[in-house]
Design a protein around this motif. Structure first.
Motif, short mmCIF file in Angstrom:
data_model
loop_
_atom_site.label_atom_id
_atom_site.label_comp_id
_atom_site.label_asym_id
_atom_site.label_seq_id
_atom_site.Cartn_x
_atom_site.Cartn_y
_atom_site.Cartn_z
N ALA A 100 55.87 52.48 38.18
CA ALA A 100 56.51 53.80 38.14
C ALA A 100 57.01 54.25 39.50
O ALA A 100 57.65 55.30 39.61
CB ALA A 100 55.53 54.84 37.58
N GLY A 101 56.73 53.47 40.54
CA GLY A 101 57.23 53.79 41.87
C GLY A 101 56.21 54.37 42.83
O GLY A 101 56.55 54.74 43.95
N ILE A 102 54.95 54.46 42.40
CA ILE A 102 53.89 54.94 43.28
C ILE A 102 53.43 53.78 44.17
O ILE A 102 53.29 52.65 43.70
CB ILE A 102 52.69 55.48 42.46
N GLU A 103 53.18 54.07 45.43
CA GLU A 103 52.77 53.01 46.36
C GLU A 103 51.34 52.56 46.06
O GLU A 103 50.41 53.37 46.08
CB GLU A 103 52.85 53.50 47.80
N VAL A 104 51.19 51.29 45.75
CA VAL A 104 49.88 50.67 45.57
C VAL A 104 49.86 49.46 46.50
O VAL A 104 50.65 48.54 46.33
CB VAL A 104 49.66 50.22 44.11
N PRO A 105 48.97 49.42 47.49
CA PRO A 105 48.97 48.32 48.47
C PRO A 105 48.81 46.96 47.80
O PRO A 105 47.99 46.80 46.88
CB PRO A 105 47.77 48.66 49.36
N ASP A 106 49.56 45.97 48.27
CA ASP A 106 49.47 44.62 47.71
C ASP A 106 48.05 44.07 47.81
O ASP A 106 47.60 43.35 46.90
CB ASP A 106 50.42 43.67 48.46
N GLU A 107 47.34 44.41 48.90
CA GLU A 107 46.00 43.84 49.07
C GLU A 107 45.03 44.34 47.99
O GLU A 107 44.05 43.65 47.66
CB GLU A 107 45.44 44.13 50.46
N VAL A 108 45.30 45.52 47.44
CA VAL A 108 44.45 46.03 46.36
C VAL A 108 44.61 45.16 45.12
O VAL A 108 43.61 44.75 44.49
CB VAL A 108 44.81 47.50 46.04
N ILE A 109 45.86 44.85 44.77
CA ILE A 109 46.12 43.99 43.61
C ILE A 109 45.58 42.58 43.87
O ILE A 109 44.93 41.98 43.00
CB ILE A 109 47.63 43.94 43.30
N ASP A 110 45.84 42.05 45.06
CA ASP A 110 45.39 40.69 45.39
C ASP A 110 43.87 40.57 45.29
O ASP A 110 43.33 39.59 44.76
CB ASP A 110 45.84 40.30 46.80
N LYS A 111 43.17 41.57 45.81
CA LYS A 111 41.71 41.56 45.80
C LYS A 111 41.17 41.61 44.36
O LYS A 111 40.22 40.91 44.01
CB LYS A 111 41.20 42.77 46.60
N ALA A 112 41.80 42.44 43.53
CA ALA A 112 41.37 42.56 42.13
C ALA A 112 41.64 41.26 41.36
O ALA A 112 40.81 40.82 40.56
CB ALA A 112 42.07 43.73 41.46
N ILE A 113 42.80 40.65 41.60
CA ILE A 113 43.11 39.40 40.92
C ILE A 113 42.14 38.30 41.37
O ILE A 113 41.69 37.47 40.55
CB ILE A 113 44.57 38.98 41.19
N LYS A 114 41.78 38.29 42.64
CA LYS A 114 40.80 37.32 43.14
C LYS A 114 39.47 37.49 42.41
O LYS A 114 38.79 36.51 42.08
CB LYS A 114 40.61 37.50 44.64
N TYR A 115 39.09 38.72 42.14
CA TYR A 115 37.87 38.99 41.38
C TYR A 115 37.97 38.39 39.97
O TYR A 115 37.05 37.71 39.50
CB TYR A 115 37.63 40.50 41.30
N TYR A 116 39.12 38.60 39.30
CA TYR A 116 39.29 38.04 37.96
C TYR A 116 39.31 36.51 37.96
O TYR A 116 38.77 35.88 37.05
CB TYR A 116 40.57 38.59 37.31
N VAL A 117 39.93 35.93 38.96
CA VAL A 117 39.94 34.47 39.08
C VAL A 117 38.51 33.94 39.15
O VAL A 117 38.14 32.96 38.48
CB VAL A 117 40.75 34.03 40.32
N ALA A 118 37.68 34.61 39.95
CA ALA A 118 36.29 34.18 40.09
C ALA A 118 35.49 34.35 38.80
O ALA A 118 34.50 33.65 38.58
CB ALA A 118 35.62 34.97 41.21
N MET A 119 35.93 35.28 37.94
CA MET A 119 35.21 35.56 36.71
C MET A 119 35.77 34.80 35.50
O MET A 119 35.30 34.98 34.38
CB MET A 119 35.25 37.06 36.43
N THR A 120 36.78 33.94 35.73
CA THR A 120 37.42 33.18 34.64
C THR A 120 36.98 31.72 34.68
O THR A 120 37.09 31.07 35.72
CB THR A 120 38.96 33.26 34.75
N SER A 121 36.52 31.22 33.54
CA SER A 121 36.08 29.82 33.47
C SER A 121 37.25 28.91 33.13
O SER A 121 38.33 29.37 32.71
CB SER A 121 34.98 29.66 32.41
N ASP A 122 37.05 27.61 33.27
CA ASP A 122 38.10 26.64 32.94
C ASP A 122 38.50 26.71 31.48
O ASP A 122 39.62 26.35 31.11
CB ASP A 122 37.64 25.23 33.29
N SER A 123 37.58 27.14 30.62
CA SER A 123 37.85 27.20 29.18
C SER A 123 38.66 28.43 28.79
O SER A 123 39.14 28.54 27.67
CB SER A 123 36.53 27.21 28.40
#
Length: 251
Positions: A100-123
């Motif tokens: 929507a055009g609100i500033e959200v720092p890239d590092e916030v998204i990157d950090k959250a995605i890194k968390y999801y990657v760590a919580m996702t199994s190969d299956s």
């Protein structure tokens, strides 16, 4: 109502980060589409604008993540642990705000995605909580949440996205009533499949319409373990992809 109830100092919406995530999503979808000239009733005390409320809400989510050692979110904005369910509500809200055009720092998204990657199994199964890689188990809802955040964060190149979307497409005919939190599962599953594999979504959506027609009560509502208000709202949201009215549903 959302803006009136928002904490004017902290930006907190509701009494849980779950509330905050979904309210932030609602404000992001309304931002730019609601004509605020007629927003205030005559004589009503002026509240902040949707944009101001959304910026405050984003700031709280960003500050909360900074306190969190895992890079996600939990029920309290001061929590130092995380789970993939609450984190999904917050992250989708942040991504909608960014769209929507609100500033959200890239590092916030990157950090959250890194968390999801760590919580996702190969299956393609996704853990709930308990630290990185802990608590894996079968859950259409959690795999759907992960698929959705990978997709709208534009991380479809990740092997974890491929794992979660494969997990979902291999279970298109699974009955969500057998999974627990059925309507919540439908809400996320519809968005995840639409963003991740639209052909699979079209097949799944036909099944969904048939199931909901059979489940609908004579008064138009849908029952759920949390009552008809939640059941009806979530069921309708799972059908909303048919129309693509809201920005978050765009591909």
């Amino acid at each position: 109502s959302l803006l009136r109830d928002q904490n004017a100092t902290t930006g907190y919406l509701g009494s849980s980060m779950y509330h905050h995530g979904f309210a932030m999503l609602a404000l992001a979808e309304a931002y730019g589409t609601v004509d605020e000239r007629d927003f205030q009733a005559a004589g009503e005390k002026k509240t902040r604008s949707i944009g101001q409320g959304l910026e405050l809400a984003v700031r709280l989510a960003v500050t909360s993540q900074k306190k969190n050692g895992q890079g996600g979110w939990r029920y309290s904005p001061d929590a130092n642990d995380a789970d993939t369910s609450v984190s999904g509500a917050i992250l989708v809200g942040l991504l909608a705000a960014r769209n929507a055009g609100i500033e959200v720092p890239d590092e916030v998204i990157d950090k959250a995605i890194k968390y999801y990657v760590a919580m996702t199994s190969d299956s393609g199964s996704v853990a709930y909580a308990g630290g990185f890689g802990g608590g894996f188990g079968e859950s259409l809802a959690r795999s759907s949440i992960a698929t959705l955040v990978y997709a709208i964060a534009k991380r479809k190149d990740l092997p974890e996205f491929k794992a979660t979307i494969n997990y979902l497409t291999n279970q298109l005919e699974a009955d969500p009533q057998n999974t627990g939190y059925a309507e919540y599962t439908l809400y996320y599953q519809s968005q995840a499949l639409f963003q991740g594999d639209v052909d699979a979504w079209e097949k799944w959506s036909k099944l969904l319409v048939r199931r909901l027609k059979n489940a609908q009560s004579p008064d138009g509502s849908f029952r759920s373990q949390f009552g008809p208000t939640i059941g009806t709202s979530m069921s309708l949201l799972s059908l909303a992809l048919q129309y693509r009215f809201l920005p978050i549903y765009e591909r």
